[in-house]
Design a protein around this motif. Structure first.
Motif, PDB file in Angstrom:
ATOM      1  N   ARG A  38      31.430  51.085  40.278  1.00 22.72           N
ATOM      2  CA  ARG A  38      30.766  49.894  40.799  1.00 22.72           C
ATOM      3  C   ARG A  38      31.273  48.612  40.161  1.00 22.72           C
ATOM      4  NH1 ARG A  38      25.462  50.918  43.655  1.00 22.72           N
ATOM      5  NH2 ARG A  38      25.785  48.703  43.868  1.00 22.72           N
ATOM      6  N   SER A  39      32.144  48.718  39.183  1.00 25.56           N
ATOM      7  CA  SER A  39      32.680  47.523  38.528  1.00 25.56           C
ATOM      8  C   SER A  39      33.602  46.763  39.483  1.00 25.56           C
ATOM      9  CB  SER A  39      33.435  47.904  37.256  1.00 25.56           C
ATOM     10  OG  SER A  39      34.655  48.534  37.581  1.00 25.56           O
ATOM     11  N   SER A  40      33.760  45.482  39.223  1.00 26.38           N
ATOM     12  CA  SER A  40      34.588  44.660  40.105  1.00 26.38           C
ATOM     13  C   SER A  40      36.052  45.084  40.055  1.00 26.38           C
ATOM     14  CB  SER A  40      34.451  43.178  39.739  1.00 26.38           C
ATOM     15  OG  SER A  40      34.862  42.969  38.409  1.00 26.38           O
ATOM     16  N   PHE A  41      36.520  45.506  38.893  1.00 26.32           N
ATOM     17  CA  PHE A  41      37.909  45.969  38.794  1.00 26.32           C
ATOM     18  C   PHE A  41      38.141  47.210  39.639  1.00 26.32           C
ATOM     19  CE2 PHE A  41      41.097  48.732  36.825  1.00 26.32           C
ATOM     20  CZ  PHE A  41      42.213  47.929  36.994  1.00 26.32           C
ATOM     21  N   GLN A  88      36.396  48.147  42.217  1.00 25.33           N
ATOM     22  CA  GLN A  88      36.302  47.750  43.625  1.00 25.33           C
ATOM     23  C   GLN A  88      37.609  47.117  44.090  1.00 25.33           C
ATOM     24  OE1 GLN A  88      33.718  48.377  45.779  1.00 25.33           O
ATOM     25  NE2 GLN A  88      33.000  49.641  44.087  1.00 25.33           N
ATOM     26  N   TYR A  89      38.157  46.243  43.255  1.00 23.11           N
ATOM     27  CA  TYR A  89      39.434  45.602  43.578  1.00 23.11           C
ATOM     28  C   TYR A  89      40.532  46.650  43.725  1.00 23.11           C
ATOM     29  CZ  TYR A  89      43.793  43.093  42.811  1.00 23.11           C
ATOM     30  OH  TYR A  89      45.077  42.629  42.926  1.00 23.11           O
ATOM     31  N   ASP A 102      42.476  47.545  47.191  1.00 27.49           N
ATOM     32  CA  ASP A 102      43.930  47.427  47.208  1.00 27.49           C
ATOM     33  C   ASP A 102      44.581  48.734  47.658  1.00 27.49           C
ATOM     34  OD1 ASP A 102      46.316  45.931  46.783  1.00 27.49           O
ATOM     35  OD2 ASP A 102      46.626  47.068  44.910  1.00 27.49           O
TER      36      ASP A 102
END
Length: 119
Positions: free
Chosen positions: A22-25, A27-28, A32
Motif C-alpha cells: 500500500r506504500s506509494s513506492f 504503487q508507483y 509502472d
C-alpha cells in the motif's frame, strides 16, 4: 504453543506485506510494471497490423511515385494506421466523397488495394 507462534508470525508477515504493497513506492512500481506490460502486449498484438500496412505501402509505392510530394505524404500517412485507412475507405471509397489529395484513377486504385486487405 508452537502452532500459535506460526500463526502470529504468519499474520505479522501478511500485515507487513499489506503495508508495503500500500506504500506509494510500491504503487508507483506496480503501475509502472502494468504500463510496461500493457505496452508490450499491445505492441505484440499490433505486429500483424503493422506488417499488413507496411506491405500495402510497399505495394502502392510504385503507383504513387509520380504524384506530388504532398499527395505521397498524405497517402503514406493515411496508410500508416488501420483507423486512418478505415476512415479513408468509409468516406472516399464507399461514398465516393471528394478528396482534395487523392482522386480519379489513383483513388480507384487505392480503394481496390484497401479492399484486398485482411486484418
Amino acid at each position: 504453543m508452537r502452532q500459535m507462534k506460526r500463526t502470529v508470525v504468519l499474520l505479522l508477515e501478511i500485515a507487513l506485506l499489506l503495508i508495503i504493497l500500500r506504500s506509494s513506492f510500491a504503487q508507483y512500481l506496480l503501475v509502472d510494471m502494468q504500463n510496461s506490460l500493457s505496452g508490450w502486449i499491445s505492441h505484440v498484438a499490433e505486429m500483424g497490423e503493422r506488417k499488413t500496412l507496411s506491405e500495402l505501402q510497399e505495394r502502392i509505392n510504385p503507383t504513387i511515385a509520380n504524384l506530388n510530394e504532398y499527395q505521397r505524404d498524405y497517402i503514406m500517412n493515411m496508410t500508416s494506421s488501420r483507423s486512418k485507412l478505415e476512415h479513408f475507405e468509409r468516406y472516399y471509397c464507399m461514398t465516393e466523397d471528394k478528396n482534395p489529395f487523392v482522386y480519379g484513377n489513383t483513388r480507384i486504385y487505392l480503394c481496390s488495394e484497401i479492399r484486398k486487405l485482411e486484418f
